[in-house]
Design an enzyme around this catalytic site. Structure first.
Site, PDB file in Angstrom:
ATOM      1  N   ASN A   7     -31.281  15.869 -26.839  1.00  4.27           N
ATOM      2  CA  ASN A   7     -30.947  14.630 -27.551  1.00  4.27           C
ATOM      3  C   ASN A   7     -29.765  14.926 -28.473  1.00  4.27           C
ATOM      4  O   ASN A   7     -29.922  15.580 -29.504  1.00  4.27           O
ATOM      5  CB  ASN A   7     -32.172  14.165 -28.354  1.00  4.27           C
ATOM      6  CG  ASN A   7     -31.918  12.881 -29.123  1.00  4.27           C
ATOM      7  OD1 ASN A   7     -30.805  12.340 -29.110  1.00  4.27           O
ATOM      8  ND2 ASN A   7     -32.937  12.396 -29.798  1.00  4.27           N
ATOM      9  N   ARG A  91     -31.643  12.014 -23.588  1.00  4.32           N
ATOM     10  CA  ARG A  91     -31.728  10.685 -24.196  1.00  4.32           C
ATOM     11  C   ARG A  91     -30.309  10.146 -24.233  1.00  4.32           C
ATOM     12  O   ARG A  91     -29.427  10.773 -24.831  1.00  4.32           O
ATOM     13  CB  ARG A  91     -32.284  10.772 -25.612  1.00  4.32           C
ATOM     14  CG  ARG A  91     -32.229   9.452 -26.340  1.00  4.32           C
ATOM     15  CD  ARG A  91     -32.655   9.609 -27.784  1.00  4.32           C
ATOM     16  NE  ARG A  91     -32.717   8.318 -28.449  1.00  4.32           N
ATOM     17  CZ  ARG A  91     -31.758   7.838 -29.245  1.00  4.32           C
ATOM     18  NH1 ARG A  91     -30.669   8.548 -29.479  1.00  4.32           N
ATOM     19  NH2 ARG A  91     -31.888   6.658 -29.793  1.00  4.32           N
ATOM     20  N   HIS A 180     -34.978   2.097 -29.187  1.00  2.66           N
ATOM     21  CA  HIS A 180     -36.284   2.773 -29.252  1.00  2.66           C
ATOM     22  C   HIS A 180     -37.042   2.552 -27.938  1.00  2.66           C
ATOM     23  O   HIS A 180     -38.271   2.583 -27.919  1.00  2.66           O
ATOM     24  CB  HIS A 180     -37.180   2.252 -30.399  1.00  2.66           C
ATOM     25  CG  HIS A 180     -36.698   2.575 -31.779  1.00  2.66           C
ATOM     26  ND1 HIS A 180     -36.903   1.722 -32.844  1.00  2.66           N
ATOM     27  CD2 HIS A 180     -36.048   3.651 -32.279  1.00  2.66           C
ATOM     28  CE1 HIS A 180     -36.400   2.257 -33.941  1.00  2.66           C
ATOM     29  NE2 HIS A 180     -35.868   3.426 -33.629  1.00  2.66           N
ATOM     30  N   GLY A 212     -35.864   3.875 -38.856  1.00  3.04           N
ATOM     31  CA  GLY A 212     -35.450   2.780 -37.979  1.00  3.04           C
ATOM     32  C   GLY A 212     -36.742   2.116 -37.531  1.00  3.04           C
ATOM     33  O   GLY A 212     -37.716   2.812 -37.250  1.00  3.04           O
ATOM     34  N   ARG A 241     -31.446  -0.584 -42.989  1.00  8.16           N
ATOM     35  CA  ARG A 241     -30.877  -1.732 -42.267  1.00  8.16           C
ATOM     36  C   ARG A 241     -31.566  -3.027 -42.680  1.00  8.16           C
ATOM     37  O   ARG A 241     -32.792  -3.058 -42.849  1.00  8.16           O
ATOM     38  CB  ARG A 241     -31.018  -1.551 -40.750  1.00  8.16           C
ATOM     39  CG  ARG A 241     -30.238  -0.386 -40.182  1.00  8.16           C
ATOM     40  CD  ARG A 241     -30.209  -0.465 -38.658  1.00  8.16           C
ATOM     41  NE  ARG A 241     -29.723   0.767 -38.063  1.00  8.16           N
ATOM     42  CZ  ARG A 241     -30.471   1.615 -37.349  1.00  8.16           C
ATOM     43  NH1 ARG A 241     -31.749   1.358 -37.113  1.00  8.16           N
ATOM     44  NH2 ARG A 241     -29.933   2.700 -36.848  1.00  8.16           N
ATOM     45  N   ASP A 284     -36.547   6.012 -48.113  1.00 12.78           N
ATOM     46  CA  ASP A 284     -37.734   6.691 -47.606  1.00 12.78           C
ATOM     47  C   ASP A 284     -38.985   5.942 -48.067  1.00 12.78           C
ATOM     48  O   ASP A 284     -39.174   5.705 -49.264  1.00 12.78           O
ATOM     49  CB  ASP A 284     -37.740   8.127 -48.142  1.00 12.78           C
ATOM     50  CG  ASP A 284     -38.785   8.977 -47.448  1.00 12.78           C
ATOM     51  OD1 ASP A 284     -38.407   9.923 -46.758  1.00 12.78           O
ATOM     52  OD2 ASP A 284     -39.992   8.670 -47.610  1.00 12.78           O
ATOM     53  N   PHE A 285     -39.829   5.589 -47.105  1.00 16.22           N
ATOM     54  CA  PHE A 285     -40.986   4.750 -47.428  1.00 16.22           C
ATOM     55  C   PHE A 285     -41.972   5.437 -48.375  1.00 16.22           C
ATOM     56  O   PHE A 285     -42.687   4.774 -49.113  1.00 16.22           O
ATOM     57  CB  PHE A 285     -41.678   4.288 -46.143  1.00 16.22           C
ATOM     58  CG  PHE A 285     -40.946   3.151 -45.479  1.00 16.22           C
ATOM     59  CD1 PHE A 285     -41.274   1.835 -45.774  1.00 16.22           C
ATOM     60  CD2 PHE A 285     -39.906   3.388 -44.598  1.00 16.22           C
ATOM     61  CE1 PHE A 285     -40.586   0.775 -45.190  1.00 16.22           C
ATOM     62  CE2 PHE A 285     -39.216   2.338 -43.997  1.00 16.22           C
ATOM     63  CZ  PHE A 285     -39.557   1.027 -44.301  1.00 16.22           C
ATOM     64  N   ARG A 286     -41.992   6.783 -48.328  1.00 15.79           N
ATOM     65  CA  ARG A 286     -42.886   7.473 -49.281  1.00 15.79           C
ATOM     66  C   ARG A 286     -42.403   7.267 -50.713  1.00 15.79           C
ATOM     67  O   ARG A 286     -43.195   7.024 -51.616  1.00 15.79           O
ATOM     68  CB  ARG A 286     -42.940   8.975 -48.964  1.00 15.79           C
ATOM     69  CG  ARG A 286     -43.981   9.303 -47.921  1.00 15.79           C
ATOM     70  CD  ARG A 286     -43.808  10.688 -47.420  1.00 15.79           C
ATOM     71  NE  ARG A 286     -42.491  10.832 -46.782  1.00 15.79           N
ATOM     72  CZ  ARG A 286     -42.164  11.807 -45.949  1.00 15.79           C
ATOM     73  NH1 ARG A 286     -43.031  12.745 -45.677  1.00 15.79           N
ATOM     74  NH2 ARG A 286     -40.976  11.863 -45.397  1.00 15.79           N
ATOM     75  N   GLU A 385     -41.163  10.765 -27.674  1.00 17.97           N
ATOM     76  CA  GLU A 385     -40.016  10.411 -26.830  1.00 17.97           C
ATOM     77  C   GLU A 385     -39.599  11.575 -25.934  1.00 17.97           C
ATOM     78  O   GLU A 385     -39.209  11.361 -24.787  1.00 17.97           O
ATOM     79  CB  GLU A 385     -38.851   9.946 -27.711  1.00 17.97           C
ATOM     80  CG  GLU A 385     -39.159   8.597 -28.354  1.00 17.97           C
ATOM     81  CD  GLU A 385     -38.234   8.226 -29.495  1.00 17.97           C
ATOM     82  OE1 GLU A 385     -37.172   7.689 -29.222  1.00 17.97           O
ATOM     83  OE2 GLU A 385     -38.583   8.477 -30.660  1.00 17.97           O
TER      84      GLU A 385
END
Ligand code: ADP
Length: 398
Positions: A7, A91, A180, A212, A241, A284-286, A385
């Site tokens: 990738n 990928r 994705h 993402g 985003r 960052d969600f954390r 993936e």
């Protein structure tokens, strides 16, 4: 049979060597700072110590050669010779309107990857460099392209066409593609298997919630809609985003701030999402979760807006499919954050969704997290993936 999965990003190369006899990872690693000073290869053979090589990597060809050396290294290697590698799976971001199915790379495939540079300006050139580097390092071995846009190509016209003059689709391929795709394909397949659903008719919604984020609806594993569009900017609120937005916002900010379209698109891609709503706390969600716990109002709103957008899409996709049998959560947030999963499902009472809190107290492994009497099966299904790419490569080269 051993498959190498590659990738490539513009300055990075991730790889995994997978033994397809038992689908286990033999070694994996990462080349960083390709083409920049300070290049580094980190090679991780399974069950052994990490091996770091600091060596100049002016391009992806040199990087792949270093990966080959590491894989065959006397001390840290995992294979005696390159001959043990049966094929390489790549990928590739964008196959345009030409390719939906994975395919063995030949000159035509490379031409299409090149023709799609405009559609995937950061990734497609790097993906092609990765393929050409593998051709040079392992002549005669099959390289397989697995398209990130492949899954979304099954969408019907009513889902993929933008309501803009049709000539832009005809002339330039302006449509919704979805990204994705490998993850949505893998997880929707896992949902059918793990959830014991009808492989032909199962209506599945996959929520890929990472930095993402995207969501897909599929019937019998075939995509009917997915939230990303011409580029990965459309759809859910993400780390940086914006997701869906009134296109007129672009013009309005351009005029107010005296900026051009490229500037504002950069803001929508890199400075928006939960980072933007929270007033710059973090992408960052954390960190967003931690700031919310400390009483930061905008961080709380950012998280609520993210959850609300996911819930709205689940409602829309249930309508699109006239029902839903299973909802699956995956990727960084989806696999690790039980409170976000629960908060999304709290919007879905009207569908008869009921979460079992004890079952939802789980991370990173396949699990049904809904209650026995939930009308819709809700699952946590980690994405993989690399394995999906390796399976496609095996299928096409065996
Ligand atoms: P990508 O591949 O798009 O970079 P990932 O799928 O790796 O994204 O997801 C990364 C995101 O997952 C980060 O924002 C991270 O904060 C989030 N994440 C990881 N673990 C947790 C957790 N325990 N709780 C909340 N968010 C988490």
């Amino acid at each position: 049979m051993k498959i190498l999965v590659v990738n490539c990003g513009s300055s990075s190369l991730k790889y995994q060597l997978i033994d397809m006899d038992n689908e286990s990872v033999i070694a994996k690693g990462l080349c960083e700072r390709i083409g920049i000073e300070g290049s580094k290869l980190t090679h991780q053979p399974s069950g052994k110590d990490k091996y770091v090589v600091e060596s100049p990597m002016p391009d992806h060809k040199v990087a792949i050669q270093l990966v080959m050396d590491a894989l065959q290294d006397k001390e840290h290697g995992v294979i005696a010779s390159v001959d043990e590698i049966s094929a390489i799976g790549h990928r590739v971001l964008h196959g345009g309107t030409t390719y939906s199915e994975s395919i063995v790379v030949d000159e035509d495939v490379k031409r299409v990857i090149r023709e799609c540079f405009d559609l995937g300006p950061l990734h497609n050139p790097a993906n092609l460099m990765g393929i050409e580097a593998c051709e040079a390092a392992m002549p005669g071995k099959a390289n397989v392209a697995v398209w990130d846009t492949g899954f979304g190509m099954a969408m019907p016209e009513k889902a993929y066409l933008y309501a803009i003059p049709y000539e832009y689709y005809e002339k330039y391929g302006v449509r919704r593609y979805g990204f994705h795709g490998t993850s949505h394909m893998f997880v929707s397949g896992e949902a059918i298997k793990f959830g014991g659903l009808d492989p032909e008719k199962a209506k599945v919604i996959v929520c890929h919630l990472g930095n993402g984020a995207s969501i897909s609806a599929s019937i019998g594993g075939k995509c009917v809609d997915t939230s990303m569009g011409l580029t990965p900017l459309e759809g859910l609120i993400m780390g940086t985003r914006s997701g869906d937005i009134d296109a007129a916002v672009v013009q309005y900010i351009c005029n107010k701030e005296n900026r051009d379209v490229n500037d504002v698109l950069n803001i929508l891609n890199k400075k928006s999402g939960v980072l933007g709503i929270s007033g710059g706390v973090s992408s960052d969600f954390r960190d967003i979760g931690a700031a919310k716990e400390e009483g930061n109002h905008l961080a709380e709103v950012a998280l609520e807006a993210f959850i609300y957008r996911v819930a709205k899409y689940i409602g829309a996709y249930t309508a699109a499919m006239n029902g839903v049998d299973a909802i699956a959560f995956t990727a960084g947030v989806g696999e690790n954050d039980k409170s976000t999963r629960k908060a999304i499902c709290e919007y879905l009472g009207y569908l008869g969704v009921k979460i079992d809190d004890a079952a939802n107290d789980v991370r990173g492994k396949n699990a049904v997290i809904s209650a026995a009497d939930s009308k819709v099966k809700v699952m946590l299904l980690p994405t993989n993936e690399e394995l999906a790419i390796a399976r496609e490569t095996k299928r096409l080269t065996e």
